[in-house]
Design a protein around this motif. Sequence first.
Motif, PDB file in Angstrom:
ATOM      1  N   ASP A   1       0.820  -1.213   0.000  1.00 53.02           N
ATOM      2  CA  ASP A   1       0.000   0.000   0.000  1.00 53.02           C
ATOM      3  C   ASP A   1       0.855   1.265   0.000  1.00 53.02           C
ATOM      4  OD1 ASP A   1      -2.300  -1.508  -0.017  1.00 53.02           O
ATOM      5  OD2 ASP A   1      -2.660  -1.359   2.138  1.00 53.02           O
ATOM      6  N   SER A   2       2.031   1.186   0.607  1.00 52.53           N
ATOM      7  CA  SER A   2       2.909   2.364   0.676  1.00 52.53           C
ATOM      8  C   SER A   2       3.484   2.733  -0.689  1.00 52.53           C
ATOM      9  CB  SER A   2       4.053   2.108   1.667  1.00 52.53           C
ATOM     10  OG  SER A   2       5.007   1.206   1.127  1.00 52.53           O
ATOM     11  N   LEU A   3       3.363   1.842  -1.660  1.00 53.81           N
ATOM     12  CA  LEU A   3       3.874   2.110  -3.007  1.00 53.81           C
ATOM     13  C   LEU A   3       2.859   2.830  -3.881  1.00 53.81           C
ATOM     14  CD1 LEU A   3       5.606  -1.330  -3.694  1.00 53.81           C
ATOM     15  CD2 LEU A   3       6.651   0.770  -2.830  1.00 53.81           C
TER      16      LEU A   3
ATOM     17  N   SER B 130       4.187   2.087 -12.064  1.00 44.57           N
ATOM     18  CA  SER B 130       4.477   1.094 -13.089  1.00 44.57           C
ATOM     19  C   SER B 130       3.216   0.294 -13.384  1.00 44.57           C
ATOM     20  CB  SER B 130       5.593   0.163 -12.581  1.00 44.57           C
ATOM     21  OG  SER B 130       5.503  -1.124 -13.137  1.00 44.57           O
ATOM     22  N   THR B 131       2.926   0.121 -14.666  1.00 46.64           N
ATOM     23  CA  THR B 131       1.759  -0.672 -15.050  1.00 46.64           C
ATOM     24  C   THR B 131       1.894  -2.105 -14.548  1.00 46.64           C
ATOM     25  OG1 THR B 131       1.436   0.694 -17.011  1.00 46.64           O
ATOM     26  CG2 THR B 131       0.370  -1.463 -17.010  1.00 46.64           C
ATOM     27  N   TYR B 132       3.080  -2.692 -14.719  1.00 49.13           N
ATOM     28  CA  TYR B 132       3.286  -4.076 -14.309  1.00 49.13           C
ATOM     29  C   TYR B 132       3.227  -4.226 -12.793  1.00 49.13           C
ATOM     30  CZ  TYR B 132       5.508  -8.622 -13.659  1.00 49.13           C
ATOM     31  OH  TYR B 132       5.771  -9.907 -13.278  1.00 49.13           O
ATOM     32  N   GLN B 133       3.871  -3.314 -12.068  1.00 45.67           N
ATOM     33  CA  GLN B 133       3.844  -3.413 -10.606  1.00 45.67           C
ATOM     34  C   GLN B 133       2.429  -3.211 -10.081  1.00 45.67           C
ATOM     35  OE1 GLN B 133       6.607  -4.382  -8.949  1.00 45.67           O
ATOM     36  NE2 GLN B 133       7.650  -4.438 -10.936  1.00 45.67           N
ATOM     37  N   THR B 134       1.667  -2.381 -10.754  1.00 44.27           N
ATOM     38  CA  THR B 134       0.270  -2.187 -10.361  1.00 44.27           C
ATOM     39  C   THR B 134      -0.509  -3.491 -10.524  1.00 44.27           C
ATOM     40  OG1 THR B 134       0.345   0.164 -10.927  1.00 44.27           O
ATOM     41  CG2 THR B 134      -1.835  -0.882 -10.853  1.00 44.27           C
ATOM     42  N   PHE B 135      -0.278  -4.168 -11.632  1.00 45.04           N
ATOM     43  CA  PHE B 135      -0.898  -5.487 -11.823  1.00 45.04           C
ATOM     44  C   PHE B 135      -0.502  -6.437 -10.700  1.00 45.04           C
ATOM     45  CE2 PHE B 135       0.299  -9.773 -13.368  1.00 45.04           C
ATOM     46  CZ  PHE B 135      -0.970 -10.320 -13.476  1.00 45.04           C
ATOM     47  N   LEU B 136       0.778  -6.481 -10.340  1.00 39.83           N
ATOM     48  CA  LEU B 136       1.231  -7.389  -9.287  1.00 39.83           C
ATOM     49  C   LEU B 136       0.530  -7.111  -7.961  1.00 39.83           C
ATOM     50  CD1 LEU B 136       5.099  -7.480  -9.912  1.00 39.83           C
ATOM     51  CD2 LEU B 136       3.429  -9.266 -10.464  1.00 39.83           C
ATOM     52  N   VAL B 137       0.401  -5.838  -7.623  1.00 38.23           N
ATOM     53  CA  VAL B 137      -0.250  -5.485  -6.363  1.00 38.23           C
ATOM     54  C   VAL B 137      -1.726  -5.884  -6.389  1.00 38.23           C
ATOM     55  CG1 VAL B 137      -0.936  -3.575  -4.869  1.00 38.23           C
ATOM     56  CG2 VAL B 137       1.370  -3.617  -5.846  1.00 38.23           C
ATOM     57  N   VAL B 138      -2.412  -5.566  -7.482  1.00 44.25           N
ATOM     58  CA  VAL B 138      -3.845  -5.870  -7.568  1.00 44.25           C
ATOM     59  C   VAL B 138      -4.085  -7.369  -7.557  1.00 44.25           C
ATOM     60  CG1 VAL B 138      -5.906  -5.660  -9.014  1.00 44.25           C
ATOM     61  CG2 VAL B 138      -4.392  -3.692  -8.715  1.00 44.25           C
TER      62      VAL B 138
ATOM     63  N   LEU C 201      -5.677 -12.488  -4.892  1.00 44.34           N
ATOM     64  CA  LEU C 201      -5.343 -13.841  -4.464  1.00 44.34           C
ATOM     65  C   LEU C 201      -5.784 -14.085  -3.027  1.00 44.34           C
ATOM     66  CD1 LEU C 201      -3.879 -16.443  -5.415  1.00 44.34           C
ATOM     67  CD2 LEU C 201      -1.768 -15.484  -4.482  1.00 44.34           C
ATOM     68  N   PHE C 202      -5.755 -13.028  -2.219  1.00 43.02           N
ATOM     69  CA  PHE C 202      -6.116 -13.160  -0.806  1.00 43.02           C
ATOM     70  C   PHE C 202      -7.469 -12.547  -0.479  1.00 43.02           C
ATOM     71  CE2 PHE C 202      -1.854 -14.510  -0.599  1.00 43.02           C
ATOM     72  CZ  PHE C 202      -1.738 -15.254   0.557  1.00 43.02           C
ATOM     73  N   GLY C 203      -8.250 -12.231  -1.526  1.00 45.53           N
ATOM     74  CA  GLY C 203      -9.598 -11.727  -1.300  1.00 45.53           C
ATOM     75  C   GLY C 203      -9.650 -10.375  -0.638  1.00 45.53           C
ATOM     76  N   ARG C 204      -8.639  -9.558  -0.848  1.00 43.16           N
ATOM     77  CA  ARG C 204      -8.595  -8.226  -0.249  1.00 43.16           C
ATOM     78  C   ARG C 204      -8.971  -7.167  -1.289  1.00 43.16           C
ATOM     79  NH1 ARG C 204      -4.703  -7.078   4.260  1.00 43.16           N
ATOM     80  NH2 ARG C 204      -4.344  -9.046   5.351  1.00 43.16           N
ATOM     81  N   PRO C 205      -9.852  -6.257  -0.978  1.00 44.39           N
ATOM     82  CA  PRO C 205     -10.195  -5.191  -1.924  1.00 44.39           C
ATOM     83  C   PRO C 205      -9.036  -4.201  -2.064  1.00 44.39           C
ATOM     84  CG  PRO C 205     -11.286  -4.805   0.177  1.00 44.39           C
ATOM     85  CD  PRO C 205     -10.638  -6.163   0.277  1.00 44.39           C
ATOM     86  N   VAL C 206      -8.883  -3.654  -3.252  1.00 44.11           N
ATOM     87  CA  VAL C 206      -7.858  -2.642  -3.490  1.00 44.11           C
ATOM     88  C   VAL C 206      -8.458  -1.269  -3.203  1.00 44.11           C
ATOM     89  CG1 VAL C 206      -6.262  -1.665  -5.180  1.00 44.11           C
ATOM     90  CG2 VAL C 206      -6.831  -4.086  -5.266  1.00 44.11           C
TER      91      VAL C 206
END
Length: 310
Positions: free
Chosen positions: A129-131, A148-156, A161-166
Amino acid sequence: MHAPYLIDLAQHLQSGLSSTPPDRWERHREFILKHQCDDGGFRGREGDSDLYYTGFALRALMLLGGMNSETTDQVSSYLSGERDRTHTPVDVLNWMSGSLAVQLAGGPDLLAGDAAATEWTTRAFEELDSLRRDDGGYAKGPEGKLSSTYQTFLVVVTHDLFGRPVPEPGKLIDFLFDRQREDGGFVEIAPMRRSGTNPTAAAVATLKLLGAVDAPLIADVRDFLKDVQQDDGGVAANTRIPFGDALSTFTALNSLRDLQVDPAGLRFSARDFVLQGLEFPTGGFRAALWDEQADIEYTYYALGILGMTA
């Protein structure tokens, strides 16, 4: 209730590969297992265990029918030792997806029944979240100023994967469409003008997770992906590169899958590209026709292509 994105993808690829007798893939499984180190992790083409390659090894092994108890026990020990050294988005995702693979293979749940594991999970999501940056996306690391588009994908996808809302999904959607260019594709960082196949795939997957796929997006991405298809049968990383590679071919096919677009001729050309140009008779797959060595990461992508084109 829908399965998380990565699990749904894995199930789709497994289903495709299962149409071929399992012994067809045995030499590739052996190739991957030869890269397991004494500490239980997997290495790349050289060097020691690496969480990045361990993640690809586990995903590939799961596609090929799972892991035996010895492999599962060894990699479980490795992941346990790596947990507190895992911080970046790609490492967090590889660790979490690796721990899930261990659990699915009959090993322990590395995130259950342990106060330290619970604390680590909380801290990991706090660090992700700090990113978040003012433009709505996520940066590669604490020092990064541009998302970063790719890093955003990784975070989302890790949240998914863990059922957490963004948090603030609307800002994420705006961020991603700001990264779309006139050719219909997407770029990795804001200053870039030429779209790439892989950031396009990352954007498409993220927009799908956020429920933001619409008809204009489908048409734009379909047209862009036609422009990066190559005569060698694969898909290139962008329109200036004259040859295909396993990563870009895999992500292009997955984008079409996410958008529910028929890959048409790409289905057949990509399969030939992999089987005739990238596969080693001794096991493993290479990145592209210019590559001279098989690699765990590209073995996963090649198997994924074959799973999607079965």
